[in-house]
Design an enzyme around this catalytic site. Structure first.
Site, PDB file in Angstrom:
ATOM      1  N   GLY A  14       0.773  -1.230  -0.107  1.00 45.91           N
ATOM      2  CA  GLY A  14       0.045  -0.056   0.210  1.00 45.91           C
ATOM      3  C   GLY A  14       0.830   1.368   0.089  1.00 45.91           C
ATOM      4  O   GLY A  14       2.093   1.095  -0.104  1.00 45.91           O
ATOM      5  N   ARG A  15       0.373   2.358  -0.050  1.00 46.81           N
ATOM      6  CA  ARG A  15       0.846   3.785  -0.134  1.00 46.81           C
ATOM      7  C   ARG A  15       1.796   4.001   1.244  1.00 46.81           C
ATOM      8  O   ARG A  15       2.767   4.054   0.943  1.00 46.81           O
ATOM      9  CB  ARG A  15       0.087   4.733  -0.259  1.00 46.81           C
ATOM     10  CG  ARG A  15      -0.749   4.803  -1.509  1.00 46.81           C
ATOM     11  CD  ARG A  15      -1.705   6.045  -1.806  1.00 46.81           C
ATOM     12  NE  ARG A  15      -2.825   5.965  -0.589  1.00 46.81           N
ATOM     13  CZ  ARG A  15      -3.985   5.462  -1.045  1.00 46.81           C
ATOM     14  NH1 ARG A  15      -4.190   4.857  -1.898  1.00 46.81           N
ATOM     15  NH2 ARG A  15      -5.175   5.154   0.234  1.00 46.81           N
ATOM     16  N   THR A 102      -2.635   2.398  12.753  1.00 38.91           N
ATOM     17  CA  THR A 102      -3.994   2.317  12.150  1.00 38.91           C
ATOM     18  C   THR A 102      -4.930   3.294  13.203  1.00 38.91           C
ATOM     19  O   THR A 102      -4.684   3.285  14.171  1.00 38.91           O
ATOM     20  CB  THR A 102      -4.575   0.711  12.307  1.00 38.91           C
ATOM     21  OG1 THR A 102      -3.553   0.026  11.740  1.00 38.91           O
ATOM     22  CG2 THR A 102      -5.800   0.689  11.796  1.00 38.91           C
ATOM     23  N   ASN A 127      -1.283   9.266  15.273  1.00 39.52           N
ATOM     24  CA  ASN A 127      -0.449  10.022  14.365  1.00 39.52           C
ATOM     25  C   ASN A 127       0.950  10.081  14.949  1.00 39.52           C
ATOM     26  O   ASN A 127       1.542  10.148  16.001  1.00 39.52           O
ATOM     27  CB  ASN A 127      -0.880  11.446  14.375  1.00 39.52           C
ATOM     28  CG  ASN A 127       0.021  12.113  13.171  1.00 39.52           C
ATOM     29  OD1 ASN A 127       1.016  12.275  13.011  1.00 39.52           O
ATOM     30  ND2 ASN A 127      -0.927  12.966  12.387  1.00 39.52           N
ATOM     31  N   MET A 128       2.078   9.514  14.008  1.00 39.44           N
ATOM     32  CA  MET A 128       3.451   9.220  14.421  1.00 39.44           C
ATOM     33  C   MET A 128       4.246  10.522  14.136  1.00 39.44           C
ATOM     34  O   MET A 128       5.580  10.407  14.588  1.00 39.44           O
ATOM     35  CB  MET A 128       4.019   8.006  13.698  1.00 39.44           C
ATOM     36  CG  MET A 128       3.220   6.674  13.937  1.00 39.44           C
ATOM     37  SD  MET A 128       3.898   5.960  15.393  1.00 39.44           S
ATOM     38  CE  MET A 128       2.502   4.518  15.520  1.00 39.44           C
ATOM     39  N   HIS A 158      -7.940  15.186   4.650  1.00 42.93           N
ATOM     40  CA  HIS A 158      -6.952  14.081   4.175  1.00 42.93           C
ATOM     41  C   HIS A 158      -7.489  13.682   2.559  1.00 42.93           C
ATOM     42  O   HIS A 158      -8.720  14.273   2.204  1.00 42.93           O
ATOM     43  CB  HIS A 158      -7.308  12.866   5.252  1.00 42.93           C
ATOM     44  CG  HIS A 158      -6.470  12.972   6.272  1.00 42.93           C
ATOM     45  ND1 HIS A 158      -7.108  13.641   7.342  1.00 42.93           N
ATOM     46  CD2 HIS A 158      -5.388  12.360   6.615  1.00 42.93           C
ATOM     47  CE1 HIS A 158      -6.382  13.528   8.375  1.00 42.93           C
ATOM     48  NE2 HIS A 158      -5.387  12.762   8.141  1.00 42.93           N
ATOM     49  N   HIS A 159      -6.816  12.747   2.219  1.00 50.68           N
ATOM     50  CA  HIS A 159      -7.050  12.405   0.870  1.00 50.68           C
ATOM     51  C   HIS A 159      -8.226  11.623   0.645  1.00 50.68           C
ATOM     52  O   HIS A 159      -8.744  11.347   1.509  1.00 50.68           O
ATOM     53  CB  HIS A 159      -5.868  11.438   0.187  1.00 50.68           C
ATOM     54  CG  HIS A 159      -5.407  10.323   1.455  1.00 50.68           C
ATOM     55  ND1 HIS A 159      -6.306   9.058   1.295  1.00 50.68           N
ATOM     56  CD2 HIS A 159      -4.900  10.320   2.341  1.00 50.68           C
ATOM     57  CE1 HIS A 159      -5.721   8.444   2.229  1.00 50.68           C
ATOM     58  NE2 HIS A 159      -5.097   9.093   3.029  1.00 50.68           N
ATOM     59  N   LYS A 162      -8.989   8.250   2.387  1.00 49.64           N
ATOM     60  CA  LYS A 162      -9.051   7.876   3.701  1.00 49.64           C
ATOM     61  C   LYS A 162     -10.385   7.390   3.989  1.00 49.64           C
ATOM     62  O   LYS A 162     -11.243   8.022   3.823  1.00 49.64           O
ATOM     63  CB  LYS A 162      -8.660   9.116   4.696  1.00 49.64           C
ATOM     64  CG  LYS A 162      -8.521   8.707   6.262  1.00 49.64           C
ATOM     65  CD  LYS A 162      -7.923   9.891   6.944  1.00 49.64           C
ATOM     66  CE  LYS A 162      -7.830   9.629   8.255  1.00 49.64           C
ATOM     67  NZ  LYS A 162      -7.251   8.449   8.523  1.00 49.64           N
ATOM     68  N   GLY A 168      -8.093   9.970  13.383  1.00 49.35           N
ATOM     69  CA  GLY A 168      -7.705   9.887  14.539  1.00 49.35           C
ATOM     70  C   GLY A 168      -7.097  10.901  15.423  1.00 49.35           C
ATOM     71  O   GLY A 168      -7.136  11.058  16.576  1.00 49.35           O
TER      72      GLY A 168
END
Length: 270
Positions: A14-15, A102, A127-128, A158-159, A162, A168
């Site tokens: 995936g992306r 996730t 969110n990291m 967001h894109h 999503k 989140g």
């Protein structure tokens, strides 16, 4: 940890999966040990490095974690809630740590994660990004100083791909603000407005969502009063910021005891 940490990436095709592979390739203290895709995927057997555009890494995409049990220390998962629960169950049974990026978990799934984390180290964060995690600290200060006399709105974009809304990250922003103000987000959140809504209740926290094009992630918290407003905004221009944060979390997590951690702890912001 002084040596390299071996990571496995699920959803490798995936992306986000490809970005995670690229990030792992560029990290001095991280080594890609395994890349996993769903059974039947046409990507099974492809070199993970070539898939991510960084050249051959001699790590072939597999269709099951069972084939990679001895190849990694930490699993990184940015897939879907149902899949992440299955992967965490696997990690518990095989004594592997796990980083979960996730989002969209329901209450029951969060309870499952809490239970599993009693048996293996887990970092879970909506969110990291380092910048977003710093933003949450700024939101605490803003809410403490301005929250009781301003209208608070959270806007996120967001894109088009999503699947969950609000994001989140946006929900976490609301939780941080509500907790600082002594409010219950479940009771004070307003998700979108339509029709004749009446005058705004000062105690509410509003959420607005945009889904368009290739937006990577944009979040704004607005504290609005008559005559002035404060906006705290974070804009991500590349998924690489999330991937790099996940690698940082994996490197930190491998030395931790079983438990559920977040990026605030990884970054030493708590």
């Amino acid at each position: 940890m002084g040596g390299q940490v071996r990571v496995a990436i699920v959803g490798a095709g995936g992306r986000m999966g490809r970005t995670l592979i690229e990030s792992a390739y560029h990290q001095e203290h991280i080594r890609l040990g395994a890349a996993i895709e769903r059974p039947g995927s046409s990507l099974v057997g492809v070199d993970a490095g070539e898939l991510a555009g960084v050249g051959k890494l001699n790590v072939l995409v597999m269709d099951s974690l069972d084939y990679a049990t001895d190849d990694f220390d930490v699993l990184i998962d940015f897939t879907a809630p149902e899949a992440s629960i299955v992967h965490l169950d696997w990690c518990v049974r095989h004594k592997k740590a796990m980083v979960i990026g996730t989002t969209g978990f329901n209450h029951a799934q969060k309870e499952q994660i809490n239970a599993f984390a009693e048996q293996t180290p887990v970092v879970m964060a909506p969110n990291m990004s380092v910048g977003v995690n710093l933003m949450w600290k700024l939101l605490e200060l803003a809410a403490e100083v301005m929250g009781d006399y301003t209208d608070i709105e959270i806007i996120e974009g967001h894109h088009r791909h999503k699947k969950d809304a609000p994001s989140g990250t946006a929900l976490k922003m609301g939780e941080v603000i509500a907790k600082t103000l002594g409010r219950d987000l479940e009771k004070c959140a307003v998700y979108g407005r339509e029709g004749i809504t009446g005058e705004r209740d000062r105690e509410t926290i509003g959420f607005a969502t945009v889904r368009a094009g290739d937006l990577v992630g944009e979040h704004t918290a607005m504290f609005a009063d008559i005559g002035e407003r404060l906006e705290i905004t974070h804009k991500a221009s590349s998924r690489m910021t999330f991937a790099n944060g996940a690698m940082r979390a994996a490197h930190w997590l491998v030395e931790q005891k079983p438990g559920l951690y977040d990026m605030q702890q990884v970054l030493g912001l708590n």
